[in-house]
Write a protein that holds these residues in place. Sequence first.
Motif, short mmCIF file in Angstrom:
data_model
loop_
_atom_site.label_atom_id
_atom_site.label_comp_id
_atom_site.label_asym_id
_atom_site.label_seq_id
_atom_site.Cartn_x
_atom_site.Cartn_y
_atom_site.Cartn_z
N GLU A 1 0.83 -1.21 0.00
CA GLU A 1 0.00 0.00 0.00
C GLU A 1 0.86 1.26 0.00
O GLU A 1 0.55 2.25 -0.64
CB GLU A 1 -0.94 0.01 1.21
CG GLU A 1 -1.87 -1.20 1.19
CD GLU A 1 -3.04 -1.06 2.13
OE1 GLU A 1 -3.72 -0.03 2.06
OE2 GLU A 1 -3.26 -1.97 2.94
N PHE A 2 1.99 1.20 0.78
CA PHE A 2 2.91 2.33 0.76
C PHE A 2 3.50 2.54 -0.61
O PHE A 2 3.62 3.65 -1.10
CB PHE A 2 4.08 2.08 1.71
CG PHE A 2 3.75 2.36 3.13
CD1 PHE A 2 3.27 3.61 3.48
CD2 PHE A 2 3.93 1.41 4.10
CE1 PHE A 2 2.96 3.87 4.79
CE2 PHE A 2 3.62 1.67 5.41
CZ PHE A 2 3.14 2.90 5.76
N ILE A 3 3.92 1.43 -1.18
CA ILE A 3 4.59 1.55 -2.47
C ILE A 3 3.63 2.18 -3.47
O ILE A 3 4.02 2.99 -4.31
CB ILE A 3 5.11 0.18 -2.95
CG1 ILE A 3 6.05 -0.40 -1.88
CG2 ILE A 3 5.87 0.32 -4.25
CD1 ILE A 3 6.47 -1.83 -2.14
N ALA A 4 2.34 1.84 -3.34
CA ALA A 4 1.36 2.43 -4.25
C ALA A 4 1.33 3.95 -4.12
O ALA A 4 1.30 4.67 -5.12
CB ALA A 4 -0.02 1.85 -3.95
N VAL A 5 1.38 4.44 -2.88
CA VAL A 5 1.38 5.90 -2.69
C VAL A 5 2.65 6.50 -3.30
O VAL A 5 2.63 7.56 -3.90
CB VAL A 5 1.28 6.26 -1.19
CG1 VAL A 5 1.14 7.77 -1.04
CG2 VAL A 5 0.12 5.57 -0.55
N ALA B 1 4.48 -7.42 -3.75
CA ALA B 1 4.34 -7.37 -2.30
C ALA B 1 2.88 -7.51 -1.87
O ALA B 1 2.52 -7.21 -0.74
CB ALA B 1 4.92 -6.05 -1.76
N LEU B 2 2.02 -7.95 -2.78
CA LEU B 2 0.59 -8.01 -2.48
C LEU B 2 0.22 -9.11 -1.50
O LEU B 2 -0.74 -8.98 -0.74
CB LEU B 2 -0.20 -8.24 -3.78
CG LEU B 2 -0.75 -6.99 -4.46
CD1 LEU B 2 -1.46 -7.38 -5.74
CD2 LEU B 2 -1.72 -6.26 -3.54
N ALA B 3 0.97 -10.19 -1.50
CA ALA B 3 0.59 -11.37 -0.72
C ALA B 3 0.29 -11.07 0.76
O ALA B 3 -0.72 -11.53 1.28
CB ALA B 3 1.66 -12.44 -0.87
N PRO B 4 1.16 -10.29 1.45
CA PRO B 4 0.89 -10.07 2.88
C PRO B 4 -0.28 -9.14 3.18
O PRO B 4 -0.66 -9.00 4.34
CB PRO B 4 2.19 -9.45 3.40
CG PRO B 4 3.15 -9.41 2.27
CD PRO B 4 2.39 -9.62 1.01
N VAL B 5 -0.84 -8.47 2.17
CA VAL B 5 -1.96 -7.55 2.43
C VAL B 5 -3.16 -8.36 2.88
O VAL B 5 -3.52 -9.35 2.24
CB VAL B 5 -2.31 -6.76 1.15
CG1 VAL B 5 -3.51 -5.87 1.40
CG2 VAL B 5 -1.11 -5.92 0.71
N ARG C 1 -7.24 -6.46 0.19
CA ARG C 1 -6.47 -6.77 -1.01
C ARG C 1 -7.18 -6.30 -2.28
O ARG C 1 -6.57 -5.74 -3.17
CB ARG C 1 -6.15 -8.27 -1.09
CG ARG C 1 -5.03 -8.51 -2.10
CD ARG C 1 -4.48 -9.92 -2.03
NE ARG C 1 -4.14 -10.30 -0.69
CZ ARG C 1 -4.32 -11.54 -0.21
NH1 ARG C 1 -4.85 -12.47 -0.97
NH2 ARG C 1 -3.99 -11.82 1.02
N GLY C 2 -8.52 -6.49 -2.31
CA GLY C 2 -9.27 -6.09 -3.49
C GLY C 2 -9.07 -4.62 -3.81
O GLY C 2 -8.80 -4.24 -4.95
N ARG C 3 -9.13 -3.81 -2.78
CA ARG C 3 -8.96 -2.37 -2.94
C ARG C 3 -7.57 -2.02 -3.43
O ARG C 3 -7.38 -1.20 -4.32
CB ARG C 3 -9.22 -1.69 -1.60
CG ARG C 3 -9.81 -0.32 -1.74
CD ARG C 3 -9.83 0.39 -0.41
NE ARG C 3 -9.01 1.58 -0.54
CZ ARG C 3 -9.41 2.67 -1.16
NH1 ARG C 3 -10.59 2.74 -1.68
NH2 ARG C 3 -8.61 3.71 -1.26
N VAL C 4 -6.57 -2.66 -2.80
CA VAL C 4 -5.19 -2.38 -3.20
C VAL C 4 -4.96 -2.77 -4.65
O VAL C 4 -4.31 -2.05 -5.41
CB VAL C 4 -4.20 -3.12 -2.28
CG1 VAL C 4 -2.78 -2.85 -2.72
CG2 VAL C 4 -4.39 -2.67 -0.84
N GLU C 5 -5.55 -3.90 -5.04
CA GLU C 5 -5.40 -4.32 -6.43
C GLU C 5 -6.00 -3.28 -7.37
O GLU C 5 -5.45 -2.98 -8.42
CB GLU C 5 -6.04 -5.69 -6.65
CG GLU C 5 -5.12 -6.82 -6.19
CD GLU C 5 -5.82 -8.18 -6.14
OE1 GLU C 5 -7.05 -8.22 -6.34
OE2 GLU C 5 -5.13 -9.17 -5.87
N VAL C 6 -7.17 -2.74 -6.95
CA VAL C 6 -7.80 -1.71 -7.78
C VAL C 6 -6.89 -0.48 -7.89
O VAL C 6 -6.69 0.09 -8.97
CB VAL C 6 -9.17 -1.30 -7.19
CG1 VAL C 6 -9.67 -0.02 -7.84
CG2 VAL C 6 -10.16 -2.42 -7.39
N LEU C 7 -6.29 -0.09 -6.75
CA LEU C 7 -5.42 1.09 -6.79
C LEU C 7 -4.21 0.84 -7.69
O LEU C 7 -3.80 1.72 -8.44
CB LEU C 7 -4.96 1.44 -5.37
CG LEU C 7 -6.06 2.00 -4.47
CD1 LEU C 7 -5.52 2.30 -3.08
CD2 LEU C 7 -6.65 3.27 -5.08
#
Lengths: 882, 66
Positions: free
Chosen positions: A390-394, A418-422, A427-433
């Motif tokens: 999530e940080f990396i996304a920002v 790095a998605l696995a530990p979310v 996770r769905g939201r992070v994938e969308v971002l």
Amino acid sequence: MSRRALFARLSEAKRVVQISAPAGSGKTVLVRSWIADAGLAQRAAWVPVDSQERDPRRFWISVADALRGTAAGAALVRPLTAAPDLDGWAMVERLLTDLSRLEDRLWLVIDDAHLLGSREVLPQLELLVLRAPPELRFVVATRRDLQLGLHRLRLEGELTEIRAADLRFSLAEARVLFGAAGVELPADALDRLHGRTEGWAAGLRLAALSLDGHPDPERFAEEFAGSERTVADYLLAEVLDRQSEEVRRLLLRTSLLERVNGDLAGLLTGTSGGERILQDLERAGAFVVSLDAARSWFRYHRLFADLLQLELRRTEPGEVTGLHRVAAQWFAGHGYPVEAVRHAQAAEEWGLAARLLSDYWPGVLLSGRGSILDELLAGFPRGAVAADAEFIAVRVAGALVRGSLDEAGRDLALAASALAPVPADRRGRVEVLLCVLRFLLARRRMDFPVVAEEAQRLLALMKTADAARLGLGEDLHAAVLISLGTAELWALRFEDAERHLEQGVDLARRIGRPYLEFTGLTHWAHGRMLFRPDGLQAARVGQAVELAERHDWGEDPRAGIVCIALGGEMLYQGRLADAEPWLERAERTLRTEVEPAAGMSLRYARAVLEMARGRYPQALAAFEAADTLAAELVRPNTSVTSMRSRMVQALARAGQAGRAAAVLAELDEDERASAEMRTAAAALHLARGNPQAAADVLAPVLDGSVPGVRQARMTTALVQEAAAREALGDWAAAGRALERALDIAESTGIILPFLLDPAPAQLERHGRYHTAHPALVAQILDLLAGPGPGGAEGVGEERLPPPGGIVPPRLVDPLTDSEIRILRYLPTRLTAQEIASELSVSVHTVTTHMRHLYAKLGVHRRRQAVEYARALGLLAPAPRGA
Amino acid sequence: MYYQIRIRGRLSKTLLGAFPELRAQLLRSETLLAGQLPDQAALFGVLDRIEGLGLELLEVLRTEDH
């Protein structure tokens, strides 16, 4: 509290007052009470500098807002709107323009100016001070002396300084202060208090609060005088001792907020009545000031906030974290994501802070505040940022704002891995971002397949019931539609592009996002110009220009895109002289590192313009610049192919057949078979005296076996065919080809190809006997004869209406950025030497630039240069009476 | 680097809470803050806090021995 002598100095001051004194000296209170006393509430614009805000544009927006809050300012100053890429300098220039008609005196008060620090906003403020009309007065309150070029003002007698010693309360003033607080003191007690506090405002105020209703003021004064503790510390403890538990609790617990209201105070203290307590405190002149007319938001005097926070940490160390956490949740729930993240960080609630940042960054980005993302990220511990998806996304969003596409690309890959530990629920939201980010990055790179794929995925998600939970709001929807449309333009899918841009623009308008609307309109107009120049774009350009005017985005890079659209359209019509100022304007405003595709389009347009004038070295230089930017775009890319084919054509015409051949040799089979590259090869064959080869390579274009050939390209092929057939002695075929080319030109208005492959003799012969378009031929011949008494360059009988403030100046040779920077200083009284030291360059550099810009403006004196630059709109209009 | 910072007045426990990285010595009418600071940036951070709290800075010394 009335302080006559200081009020008089403020009222009689010339242009600038600097109040420079330590914390707690009473700077703010002095200015506030002077404004009230002198009845200047309608004439004073108050700007508190926000310690948390690093973006200069936010500062200038608050300056504009404050000025608009005054009677005179409301009539003159247009609102400033946050738009990504609109910089502080442009904002200052606009304020100067708006204020140039200022006739009533107005005071701009900048409180806590030391917080402006060494940021670029200081030189911008200096520019405003130096160039502001005489009726605009400045009051700058600061803890430290500022480097504002004030020495010059001092020399000119335009600066009034009020320093710590001036702010100290005299014994008589101290007596009045205590009297006003209802405290009557015997003379020697007053004397002791005054001596012990040394007239320091904060000390006297705290003493007055402690003494309100105190049973034994004399003993109080004696003990205080005998204490060796620091003044504020001693007195604060006394004040707190004398407050009710309710008030004390509120003071301590809300001191860690940048701003507080009754609701928030209630939440942090667990009691009601917070608003009343805050209002009472303000009335008593203690601790807080209100931030709004309704007296619902307050902030602490900074000194007291710091002291109260220390006391809170000492007495209730276990509470601090929890209070920050509660505040973070309140701010998040009330639509203040940035403050929410900061409190979560202060609570060291890294998970909460990360979640808030992750949830809210798209909104922050789309509202034009993206530059704050990097800063919020810096508030996290190092390890956290490195590993968390999530940080990396920002971080990717921050890199996109800065235009660091490579960095964004690297981090995107990292985030995906790095998605696995979310946790599953996020996770769905992070994938969308991540999908949104991939989409934005691909859009910047013009990587059409990825843009299309991610956009379809996002648009499908937006139709689901889950959209809101996934953070896909309508603003994001509009942004996706507009970006998709833009990318489709570059992929030559014009119908799709137009549909998506139109939907995006409508949606943006409906939800009140003018910047998105503007972005969509500019791309729409540009696309029309590139792919279907038919004059219909004028209406859209008009709308975009109207928005740009209303929000003053004339210097915005997006306005640069409108300029490319307009200039390019004129270029197609052969109106070279009309096109050039628009391209110049775009060259000044466009940030190519953020928009490489538009940047390439602009360099390409410039190259074609130079080519049409027969200036091949200039054309080739521009082509090279376009090619460098093209390297950042994903290939194969039709607009890159188009640009490079014209580059080959220019090389061939410039006698550089070897280089032209080398470019062609690098292409793959598919690219070489395109209509664009076939005309490029034909140009090379013609230059090498091989007309048969030219005719052969053109044949599939002319007989329709190459699909999707654009009109301008078809015209070029026909003009080349005519040249080849004539060289081969087949005059009839040459005539047929030329006539077909003229048919297209007549129906579309596209004349440019005739200028890129000039054949005046052939056209003249053809025009005499064999054409249905004699007027058009005469017009093209006129254009080929070039400007001057004989040639009439610029045939457009139907000119676009002049679009207000973004009409570019008509300089033959545009000013460079450096020259414009120097030009800004010419209206001041600074010598070249002084300008040099302002800009940290040598005096030689300054005089060279001055010489060049005089030459370009066609003037010989500085005063003339200023007048002329103002007339051209390069400088704000003259201040009244200057 | 080892620094000594002299401030006017005797700082209370509350105020000393603002300088957790330094040792404090209360003199008659002054406070001496001293300690190891990693670099100039840390020093300016301390000075900033002194300014923010309205304290009067008397002297800053960098010393070798401590």
